[in-house]
Design a protein around this motif. Structure first.
Motif, PDB file in Angstrom:
ATOM      1  N   GLU A  84       0.691  -1.340   0.155  1.00 57.66           N
ATOM      2  CA  GLU A  84      -0.016   0.172   0.095  1.00 57.66           C
ATOM      3  C   GLU A  84       0.939   1.202   0.112  1.00 57.66           C
ATOM      4  O   GLU A  84       0.457   2.269  -0.647  1.00 57.66           O
ATOM      5  N   GLU A  85       1.905   1.168   0.690  1.00 62.68           N
ATOM      6  CA  GLU A  85       2.831   2.294   0.560  1.00 62.68           C
ATOM      7  C   GLU A  85       3.436   2.663  -0.446  1.00 62.68           C
ATOM      8  O   GLU A  85       3.764   3.773  -0.973  1.00 62.68           O
ATOM      9  N   VAL A  86       3.940   1.571  -1.091  1.00 60.73           N
ATOM     10  CA  VAL A  86       4.540   1.606  -2.337  1.00 60.73           C
ATOM     11  C   VAL A  86       3.700   2.081  -3.575  1.00 60.73           C
ATOM     12  O   VAL A  86       3.894   2.803  -4.406  1.00 60.73           O
ATOM     13  N   ARG A  87       2.274   1.709  -3.425  1.00 56.93           N
ATOM     14  CA  ARG A  87       1.298   2.291  -4.454  1.00 56.93           C
ATOM     15  C   ARG A  87       1.081   3.733  -4.394  1.00 56.93           C
ATOM     16  O   ARG A  87       1.113   4.385  -5.289  1.00 56.93           O
ATOM     17  N   SER A  88       1.004   4.094  -2.986  1.00 52.30           N
ATOM     18  CA  SER A  88       0.949   5.809  -2.897  1.00 52.30           C
ATOM     19  C   SER A  88       2.184   6.479  -3.356  1.00 52.30           C
ATOM     20  O   SER A  88       2.165   7.707  -3.823  1.00 52.30           O
ATOM     21  N   PHE A  89       3.381   5.804  -3.356  1.00 52.22           N
ATOM     22  CA  PHE A  89       4.612   6.614  -3.786  1.00 52.22           C
ATOM     23  C   PHE A  89       4.670   6.479  -5.234  1.00 52.22           C
ATOM     24  O   PHE A  89       5.141   7.607  -5.743  1.00 52.22           O
ATOM     25  N   ILE A  90       4.299   5.557  -6.189  1.00 51.38           N
ATOM     26  CA  ILE A  90       4.866   5.577  -7.332  1.00 51.38           C
ATOM     27  C   ILE A  90       3.611   5.703  -8.406  1.00 51.38           C
ATOM     28  O   ILE A  90       3.817   5.875  -9.695  1.00 51.38           O
ATOM     29  N   THR A  91       2.301   5.333  -7.966  1.00 55.00           N
ATOM     30  CA  THR A  91       1.389   5.409  -8.772  1.00 55.00           C
ATOM     31  C   THR A  91       0.455   6.836  -8.545  1.00 55.00           C
ATOM     32  O   THR A  91       0.550   7.204  -7.515  1.00 55.00           O
ATOM     33  N   PRO A  92      -0.141   7.113  -9.699  1.00 54.32           N
ATOM     34  CA  PRO A  92      -0.241   6.730 -11.021  1.00 54.32           C
ATOM     35  C   PRO A  92       0.861   7.534 -12.035  1.00 54.32           C
ATOM     36  O   PRO A  92       0.856   6.896 -13.321  1.00 54.32           O
ATOM     37  N   GLU A  96       2.143   1.890 -12.805  1.00 56.71           N
ATOM     38  CA  GLU A  96       0.775   1.664 -12.769  1.00 56.71           C
ATOM     39  C   GLU A  96       0.560   0.143 -12.007  1.00 56.71           C
ATOM     40  O   GLU A  96       1.660  -0.745 -11.912  1.00 56.71           O
ATOM     41  N   ILE A  97      -0.636  -0.332 -11.526  1.00 55.14           N
ATOM     42  CA  ILE A  97      -0.586  -1.495 -10.734  1.00 55.14           C
ATOM     43  C   ILE A  97      -0.873  -2.478 -11.950  1.00 55.14           C
ATOM     44  O   ILE A  97      -1.324  -2.433 -12.853  1.00 55.14           O
ATOM     45  N   TYR A  98       0.077  -3.567 -11.772  1.00 53.47           N
ATOM     46  CA  TYR A  98       0.005  -4.742 -12.340  1.00 53.47           C
ATOM     47  C   TYR A  98      -0.749  -5.689 -11.802  1.00 53.47           C
ATOM     48  O   TYR A  98      -0.138  -6.462 -11.032  1.00 53.47           O
ATOM     49  N   PRO A  99      -1.718  -6.067 -12.459  1.00 52.59           N
ATOM     50  CA  PRO A  99      -2.643  -6.995 -11.657  1.00 52.59           C
ATOM     51  C   PRO A  99      -2.366  -8.501 -12.060  1.00 52.59           C
ATOM     52  O   PRO A  99      -3.102  -9.444 -11.308  1.00 52.59           O
ATOM     53  N   PHE A 100      -1.677  -8.957 -12.884  1.00 49.80           N
ATOM     54  CA  PHE A 100      -1.454 -10.245 -13.315  1.00 49.80           C
ATOM     55  C   PHE A 100      -0.575 -11.128 -12.024  1.00 49.80           C
ATOM     56  O   PHE A 100       0.393 -10.524 -11.688  1.00 49.80           O
ATOM     57  N   ASN A 101      -1.306 -12.380 -12.004  1.00 51.04           N
ATOM     58  CA  ASN A 101      -0.571 -13.188 -10.902  1.00 51.04           C
ATOM     59  C   ASN A 101       0.235 -14.292 -11.500  1.00 51.04           C
ATOM     60  O   ASN A 101       0.696 -15.320 -10.891  1.00 51.04           O
ATOM     61  N   ARG A 126      11.891   3.828 -19.391  1.00 46.47           N
ATOM     62  CA  ARG A 126      12.520   5.390 -19.256  1.00 46.47           C
ATOM     63  C   ARG A 126      12.186   5.700 -18.162  1.00 46.47           C
ATOM     64  O   ARG A 126      12.921   6.908 -17.563  1.00 46.47           O
ATOM     65  N   LEU A 127      11.446   5.305 -17.200  1.00 42.84           N
ATOM     66  CA  LEU A 127      10.879   5.877 -15.913  1.00 42.84           C
ATOM     67  C   LEU A 127      11.567   5.154 -14.806  1.00 42.84           C
ATOM     68  O   LEU A 127      11.419   5.575 -13.572  1.00 42.84           O
ATOM     69  N   SER A 128      12.431   3.950 -15.135  1.00 38.95           N
ATOM     70  CA  SER A 128      12.878   3.533 -14.045  1.00 38.95           C
ATOM     71  C   SER A 128      13.890   3.994 -13.138  1.00 38.95           C
ATOM     72  O   SER A 128      13.810   3.825 -11.868  1.00 38.95           O
ATOM     73  N   ASN A 129      14.759   4.882 -13.628  1.00 42.77           N
ATOM     74  CA  ASN A 129      15.348   5.556 -12.867  1.00 42.77           C
ATOM     75  C   ASN A 129      14.684   6.600 -11.837  1.00 42.77           C
ATOM     76  O   ASN A 129      15.175   6.586 -10.523  1.00 42.77           O
ATOM     77  N   SER A 130      13.789   7.331 -12.048  1.00 41.19           N
ATOM     78  CA  SER A 130      12.980   8.143 -11.277  1.00 41.19           C
ATOM     79  C   SER A 130      12.410   7.211 -10.261  1.00 41.19           C
ATOM     80  O   SER A 130      12.286   7.732  -9.052  1.00 41.19           O
ATOM     81  N   THR A 131      11.817   6.117 -10.811  1.00 38.70           N
ATOM     82  CA  THR A 131      10.892   5.217  -9.701  1.00 38.70           C
ATOM     83  C   THR A 131      11.869   4.755  -8.831  1.00 38.70           C
ATOM     84  O   THR A 131      11.580   4.666  -7.457  1.00 38.70           O
ATOM     85  N   ILE A 132      13.149   4.297  -9.099  1.00 37.87           N
ATOM     86  CA  ILE A 132      14.324   3.987  -8.077  1.00 37.87           C
ATOM     87  C   ILE A 132      14.339   4.857  -6.955  1.00 37.87           C
ATOM     88  O   ILE A 132      14.435   4.418  -5.884  1.00 37.87           O
ATOM     89  N   LYS A 133      14.466   6.346  -7.362  1.00 36.77           N
ATOM     90  CA  LYS A 133      14.678   7.395  -6.403  1.00 36.77           C
ATOM     91  C   LYS A 133      13.681   7.405  -5.465  1.00 36.77           C
ATOM     92  O   LYS A 133      13.596   7.492  -4.178  1.00 36.77           O
ATOM     93  N   LEU A 134      12.366   7.249  -6.052  1.00 39.52           N
ATOM     94  CA  LEU A 134      11.233   7.314  -4.992  1.00 39.52           C
ATOM     95  C   LEU A 134      11.284   6.338  -4.111  1.00 39.52           C
ATOM     96  O   LEU A 134      10.907   6.260  -2.991  1.00 39.52           O
ATOM     97  N   LEU A 135      11.577   4.978  -4.688  1.00 36.98           N
ATOM     98  CA  LEU A 135      11.523   3.746  -3.804  1.00 36.98           C
ATOM     99  C   LEU A 135      12.483   3.833  -2.674  1.00 36.98           C
ATOM    100  O   LEU A 135      12.280   3.433  -1.688  1.00 36.98           O
ATOM    101  N   ARG A 142      10.500   4.381   5.684  1.00 36.63           N
ATOM    102  CA  ARG A 142      10.132   3.175   6.445  1.00 36.63           C
ATOM    103  C   ARG A 142      10.843   2.836   7.766  1.00 36.63           C
ATOM    104  O   ARG A 142      10.379   2.456   8.679  1.00 36.63           O
ATOM    105  N   ASP A 143      12.079   3.146   7.323  1.00 36.15           N
ATOM    106  CA  ASP A 143      13.060   2.583   8.424  1.00 36.15           C
ATOM    107  C   ASP A 143      12.864   3.814   9.592  1.00 36.15           C
ATOM    108  O   ASP A 143      13.329   3.461  10.716  1.00 36.15           O
ATOM    109  N   MET A 144      12.369   4.896   9.341  1.00 35.98           N
ATOM    110  CA  MET A 144      12.180   5.883  10.299  1.00 35.98           C
ATOM    111  C   MET A 144      10.885   5.735  11.340  1.00 35.98           C
ATOM    112  O   MET A 144      10.781   6.301  12.334  1.00 35.98           O
TER     113      MET A 144
END
Length: 764
Positions: A84-92, A96-101, A126-135, A142-144
């Protein structure tokens, strides 16, 4: 940043997940079970996976040129929260949510790392580096977050106690107080055990007067039996506060002893388990007051320090004249009866010294062993324990079983021999370690690892864990070499045990009177490597690293270049304010030893460029030290100017100004660091007189400095033990102990003292 993988399966999984050996979109270098990459934020995510911490892993799909982000956690509730925390950080925006299992296209063994199903998100490449920074920011936040756990098991109290002990060993008093508060408020230990930990903290700070006047002092001395370490602390407080201030006046000393000895309670019942001269001096006074010349002579022969011997010899003149040689002492027992009867009587009256003597006069057999086992458990005396183990081993199998049939004897055997309560059948011969040598041998062999974890706290209560024979030291050194250098010799669980115990072992080793010793130089090197291999880089592990490096440098100053290069390469962590003080201490240390190589300049540049803009102004002392080191190393002028600009706005109130005209003496063998610290302190308050004492042995000059100082700073990390204990009787107030021997640590501890006085409004 380099990530070392203990688990080969995790390492292989990451190789496949990121296509490192194929397309390698993140340019990660793969070596033998470790990875190295330029994207520091990504490496943090991978390191968390390696450490079983909650994280997010990227799965590169070359066919789609995108990244699927996989939430990883071993705890179900934590897994749901993280998703849930990751969803709020990087979407939309970034994903995007990847629903397949469906994991059929995922690397082999994917299901093993996702026991609660999959929570996934998808981003274009192309958005991977920006996403990694957010993560990465998500992991920091989370550690705090405060952690609340309903479980209060052995693991929790072990962790809290280990953190407490490490903080005490590294002179981090505020941290130690915090951990003690958590232990007390969480009811992890009984009330008396919390008091014992508080006594340990006060003794480590040399706050003997506070300990002596503590509201629970008399309560503690009324308990019997007491742990040997607690008895030692309580007796030392009595000696430091009551006896040593009047040690030059024997009559006054005897008078003070008579007035205050009632507070010692059961402490005077026996001296077994005591070795320090300050503790034995209390019994010397008792022998004088009771007119017991035999006991007096026996005690004086056990003293080692010349100062205490001279005090005892002056007291000899106060013994009553014309004493018969066999004058009965305070603990005299009736002359009638056998040695066995006298031993039992002495044991029942808690006169353990006499009980041991009478027990040795008894005939060998079951009853004698029972007495020795009881005395060993009650006193924790090394000689009694050795005798009990020896004689128990000489018993036949049937005699051992007979002893084990009695619950009281069973408990004593468990403690003295280290046998596990539910596995003490002599035929099984399953034992827990009695020393560090046995502890590490069992780890290497992979034996009873669960038992080791369950009984770790009991193991640490023993007072004789370090070797006493040269051959045992040699065996221990060779054993640790095998453990830390041979990747294939131990499994993952053994490595975890090493991680929890290696810092405790280093703490005890570096507290020895002869540290550092040329005999154990290789051992220090192996331990240094062991910390870096098994322990995560944090404030405590870096502090113990530095303590070992300081010891090695004092033995061989010419090794500074090599040790510095190793410290730089092995502690290549992301710069943070939390660790900045520890890294600064390393830079100061190697700068002091004349290391000016590129690696130390790179080290300085990386940390300063990352943190100079966010350094709090109340940590200006550290900024000044970064500036000094940078100027010495001819570092980047732009960064130096940034530090100068940060320091251009002075703090409103400099606490050192309010120390007035005090005389401050710094006791340290690192002369250059101490003299620079003295210069910085006097620059901020010219009215202060700050002197540096670098003598190795106690002499008249040292005594004068100690007696005349209004405030003393004692750098225990690089001070001889004889000088450390020798100056204590001459100090007016408890000394200050910096966290390290560098100039920054010395200045900071004086600042903290001044701030404390201001808060308490005790400045005259």
């Amino acid at each position: 940043m380099r990530v070392n993988f203990d688990d080969k399966e995790r390492y292989k999984y990451v190789l496949d997940l990121l296509a490192i050996q194929k397309a390698n979109p993140f340019n990660i270098q793969a070596y033998e079970q470790f990875l190295d990459g330029e994207n520091q934020d990504l490496m943090v995510l991978l390191d968390r996976f390696n450490r079983n911490a909650p994280t997010v892993l990227p799965f590169f799909r070359e066919k789609h040129n995108d990244i699927v982000w996989l939430v990883v956690s071993e705890d179900r509730q934590e897994f749901i929260q993280c998703a849930e925390e990751v969803r709020s950080f990087i979407t939309p925006v970034w994903a995007e949510i990847y629903p397949f299992n469906d994991t059929s296209s995922f690397p082999y063994h994917s299901d093993a790392f996702f026991p609660y199903g999959l929570k996934m998100f998808k981003s274009p490449m192309r958005l991977s580096n920006s996403t990694i920074k957010l993560l990465y920011r998500w992991t920091k936040l989370r550690d705090m977050k405060p952690v609340f756990s309903p479980e209060e098991g052995k693991t929790n109290i072990y962790l809290l106690r280990s953190q407490f002990q490490e903080a005490v060993a590294l002179n981090r008093w505020d941290e130690a107080n915090s951990f003690l508060g958590i232990i007390r408020q969480g009811h992890y230990l009984s009330d008396e055990n919390c008091v014992f930990l508080e006594f340990q903290l006060l003794s480590a700070q040399q706050h003997w007067e506070i300990l002596w006047n503590h509201k629970n002092y008399v309560l503690a001395t009324g308990l019997d039996p007491l742990p040997a370490k607690v008895r030692q602390v309580l007796l030392t407080a009595f000696c430091q506060v009551i006896l040593l201030p009047v040690a030059n006046d024997s009559d006054k000393m005897i008078s003070e002893y008579r007035i205050n000895c009632y507070r010692l309670g059961t402490l005077l019942s026996y001296k077994a388990g005591l070795q320090d001269d300050s503790q034995l001096l209390v019994f010397v006074l008792d022998a004088v007051c009771e007119g017991d010349k035999n006991r007096f002579d026996n005690l004086v022969n056990k003293l080692r320090d010349e100062y205490y011997i001279s005090v005892a010899e002056r007291l000899r003149t106060k013994l009553p004249a014309n004493l018969p040689e066999n004058t009965p002492n305070l603990y005299h027992l009736c002359e009638e009866g056998t040695s066995l009867e006298k031993a039992k009587l002495a044991l029942s009256e808690r006169l353990y010294d006499d009980a041991f003597i009478y027990t040795l006069d008894c005939a060998r057999g079951i009853i004698r062993i029972q007495l020795l086992l009881s005395l060993a458990k009650l006193t924790e005396d090394k000689d009694i324990c050795t005798q009990a183990r020896l004689e128990y081993g000489e018993l036949s199998m049937n005699e051992q079983k007979e002893l084990l049939a009695h619950p009281v004897d069973q408990q004593s055997i468990q403690w003295v021999l280290g046998l596990k309560p539910d596995k003490i059948d002599p035929a099984q011969n399953i034992k827990l370690p009695l020393s560090w040598l046995e502890w590490f041998l069992m780890i290497e062999a992979g034996q009873n690892l669960s038992d080791l974890i369950d009984n770790y706290l009991e193991f640490l209560k023993r007072t004789d864990l370090l070797p006493t024979k040269n051959q045992d030291w040699a065996n221990l050194q060779e054993l640790l070499m095998r453990l830390v250098l041979n990747d294939d010799s131990i499994d993952v669980k053994s490595k975890q045990l090493l991680r929890i115990s290696i810092l405790e072992f280093i703490q005890q080793l570096t507290s020895c009177d002869d540290y550092p010793s040329t005999l154990f130089r290789d051992l220090y090197e192996y331990l240094l490597y062991g910390i870096r291999r098994f322990c995560s880089p944090n404030v405590n592990s870096l502090g113990f690293q530095r303590r070992l490096v300081e010891g090695l440098l004092s033995l061989d100053p010419f090794s500074a270049e090599r040790l510095g290069q190793e410290a730089y390469s092995e502690n290549n962590v992301i710069p943070s304010l939390q660790l900045s003080g520890e890294i600064l201490a390393f830079v100061e240390l190697f700068n002091e030893y004349g290391v000016i190589s590129n690696f130390i300049i790179d080290w300085w540049t990386r940390w300063v460029s990352s943190l100079v803009g966010i350094y709090p102004r109340n940590r200006g002392t550290e900024l000044e030290s970064w500036l000094y080191c940078g100027e010495c190393l001819n570092c980047d002028e732009y960064l130096l100017e940034q530090i100068r600009n940060r320091l251009a706005n002075p703090i409103l109130i400099d606490p050192l100004v309010y120390l007035g005209t005090r005389k401050v003496v710094i006791f340290s063998l690192r002369v250059q660091a101490a003299e620079r610290a003295a210069s910085r302190i006097m620059k901020r308050n010219p009215n202060l007189q700050v002197l540096v004492c670098s003598e190795e042995d106690l002499n008249s000059s040292v005594k004068h400095h100690a007696a005349s100082a209004d405030l003393s700073v004692v750098v225990t990390a690089c001070l001889s033990h004889s000088l450390y204990y020798g100056i204590m009787p001459y100090l007016k107030i408890s000394p200050l102990y910096p966290r390290d021997a560098g100039e920054t640590g010395i200045v900071q501890i004086v600042e903290e003292y001044a701030l404390g006085l201001l808060k308490e409004e005790k400045i005259s």
